[in-house]
Design an enzyme around this catalytic site. Structure first.
Site, short mmCIF file in Angstrom:
data_model
loop_
_atom_site.label_atom_id
_atom_site.label_comp_id
_atom_site.label_asym_id
_atom_site.label_seq_id
_atom_site.Cartn_x
_atom_site.Cartn_y
_atom_site.Cartn_z
CD GLU A 41 -2.80 0.90 2.55
OE1 GLU A 41 -2.69 -0.06 3.34
OE2 GLU A 41 -3.49 1.89 2.76
NE ARG A 265 2.04 -8.18 9.75
CZ ARG A 265 2.21 -7.08 9.01
NH1 ARG A 265 3.31 -6.38 9.08
NH2 ARG A 265 1.26 -6.67 8.21
CE LYS A 275 3.12 0.16 4.91
NZ LYS A 275 2.55 -0.08 3.58
#
Ligand code: ATP
Ligand code: MG
Length: 560
Positions: A41, A265, A275
């Site tokens: 994204e 992850r 982020k």
């Protein structure tokens, strides 16, 4: 992508995704085709966690002769920006991967809209006027089924009309949504009539004001995979509950059957990989920007002097798993050292200079000492280093009253000047506070490196720079950005855990003259100090170096 890289990927051991892919190929699924994608994204810079995902997706494509797309998952207009798009593309390429295609989920908005219309026509979606609170209240609990919204049984015609008018901007934000007609009794809460579209009057970084309805993740991601004929859509574990809906949408729409697979992850010790939190560090000036060399972003690692090869090797060693783990930062640093050892040009820099005057060396004499640029690389060649009667050595390499095991220079002791002569310290000159300001030494002419017939055996070799031709440099020393191993899972706010000593600036280092033209991107080993690279702030006449990594792992030593 180099053939070397392809060969490497092919020889590595199987992980569970590789086993799945190999079974699919053996079964002739998708004609034996492997097509993955990396779907960031564009709401921030890529970080080291994304690097593992990039290496995984592109690595699988390389290994199985397939393709990997880069797809910007830009369906949320509020947080996205073209600055991020540009940096992401640059970072993927820098890591050594060329996408088979660069796509934008926002380019699919018209098709996703058609998909939604198709679901409505088939009776699988409806427009709901309920508020978010009302929807939540009817959702039930994992043990108690949900209750139908009063709008669930609208006719297809009414739904088509309302959805078209949503698109035209006739209704305010939050007043209507499009929902899937799922299973209100499902034990998977996500299947209980999930939202597919919402109204949002926001400017999008690519589609501008064309749209005022935007698809939700579940109405965009799998459908985009399907549009691109992705065979193996790899994501992280938090999307496991979404897999059922991913398959449901594809089945109801009767489109290309992409399949979702999950892996855990990767988090890195002493680091934050979110982020949102990284954005906070930047916006509140805790660091100097996204590419501040202390940040865990790919652009910061590049600026700091990490190599793409080291990051790829690290990702390979970490591998993938189904369980989330905290990967030791020291493993990444190990990979960086290992790569830099092979490629870095050796040079000498003194961080905290102490003047040495060699009293028996003629003041007008200059010699050029030849030194290898890299003992690990026979093709790296040699360079010449001027030597004169005045040199700089490291303050730490001298001690007036050394403890028993101090094998450096002290009054009366010997030291080898790397690649030059053996000196002996005869006299210490001090300032008013008693700090040494100058050492007066003698050298042994027959001890020149390479032709030493002095028979002397100094216990130490130290680095030095000629005082008559050394050049000034600023050196930036970095340490871990956080003081605790797992700042993301600490009860204290992560901002309280920032290491106040993560940056130390050495303003007045002295570098050998060969570094005068050093350029960003070049890799150096400053003897005995670590690996360094010129910062983009560096220019001839005003050199600035970043320490990439120390020569040895000081932290694990300190720990144990
Ligand atoms: P963040 O929470 O940092 O914003 P994200 O998952 O929201 O991360 P995306 O841009 O959506 O960021 O991620 C792109 C891809 O990178 C996704 O497939 C995601 O699963 C993967 N990814 C993100 N963080 C990690 C991580 N720490 N380890 C492995 N893969 C990751
Ligand atoms: Mg995300």
């Amino acid at each position: 992508m180099t053939t070397e890289l392809i060969e490497k990927e092919k020889t590595e051991s199987n992980n569970f995704l590789e086993e799945i892919i190999e079974q699919d190929i053996a079964a002739g699924k998708n004609g034996g085709r492997v097509h993955t994608r990396f779907p960031p994204e564009p709401n921030g810079y890529l970080h080291v966690g994304h690097a593992t995902s990039i290496c995984l997706n592109f690595g699988l494509a390389l290994k199985y002769g397939g393709k990997c797309n880069l797809r910007f998952d830009d369906t949320n207009p509020v947080t996205e920006d073209t600055e991020y798009v540009d940096s992401i593309l640059a970072d993927v390429r820098w890591l050594g991967f060329e996408p088979a295609g660069v796509y934008y989920a926002s380019d699919y908005f018209p098709r996703l809209y058609e998909f939604a219309v198709d679901l409505i026509k088939k009776g699988f979606a409806y427009v709901d006027d309920s508020t978010a609170e009302q929807i939540a209240a009817l959702k039930g609990t994992p043990t108690e089924p949900g209750k139908p919204s009063p709008y669930r049984d609208r006719s297809v015609e009414e739904n088509l009309d309302l959805f078209e008018r949503m698109r035209k901007g006739e209704f305010p934000e939050g007043s209507k949504t499009l929902r899937a007609k799922g299973d209100l009794a499902s034990s998977n809460m996500i299947m209980r009539d999930p939202l597919l579209y919402r109204i949002k009057f926001a400017h999008h970084h690519r589609t501008g004001d064309d749209w005022c309805i935007y698809p939700m993740y579940d109405m965009a991601h799998g459908q985009s995979d399907s549009i691109e004929h992705i065979t193996h859509s790899i994501c992280t574990m938090e999307f496991i509950p979404h897999r059922e809906l991913y398959d449901w949408c594809i089945e109801k729409l009767d489109i290309f059957p992409s399949k979702q697979y999950e892996f855990a992850r990767r988090n890195l010790s002493y680091t934050i990989v979110s982020k949102r939190k990284l954005l906070k560090l930047v916006n509140e000036n805790h660091v100097r920007g996204w590419d501040d060399p202390r940040m865990p972003t790919i652009s910061a690692m590049r600026r700091r002097g990490y190599t793409a090869a080291a990051i790829r090797e690290w990702a390979r060693r970490v591998g993938i798993a189904k369980r989330e783990i905290l990967v030791e930062l020291s493993l990444l640093e190990f990979c960086v050292r290992e790569d830099l050892n092979k490629i870095a040009t050796r040079s000498m820099v003194v961080l905290n200079p102490l003047k040495v005057v060699i009293t028996n060396y003629p003041a007008d004499k200059r010699e050029l000492m030849e030194m290898g640029n890299n003992p690990e690389d026979p093709n790296a060649g040699t360079r010449k280093l001027p030597f004169s009667n005045e040199i700089w050595i490291e303050q730490d390499d001298f001690m007036e009253n050394p403890p028993p095991k101090f094998f450096r220079l002290s009054p009366g002791s010997l030291a080898r000047l790397k690649g030059a002569y053996i000196i002996q310290c005869d006299e210490v000159i001090k300032d008013a506070d008693g700090n040494p300001t100058e050492l007066r030494c003698t050298y042994f002419p027959e001890s020149r490196s390479g032709s030493d017939i002095s028979g002397l055996k100094p216990k130490t070799t130290i680095h030095w720079v000629c005082a008559n031709c050394g050049i000034p440099a600023e050196v930036r020393l970095y340490d871990r950005l956080f003081t605790v191993e797992d700042p993301a899972n600490d009860e204290r706010d992560f901002l309280e855990l920032i290491n106040p000593d993560s940056l130390k600036v050495v303003p007045n280092a002295i570098a050998e003259a060969n570094l005068a033209e050093a350029m960003p991107g070049e890799k150096y080993q400053f003897l005995r100090l670590g690996y360094f690279t010129p910062d983009p702030d560096s220019k001839p006449g005003k050199l600035v170096f970043n320490r990439t990594v120390t020569l040895k792992d000081a932290w694990s030593k300190a720990k144990g």
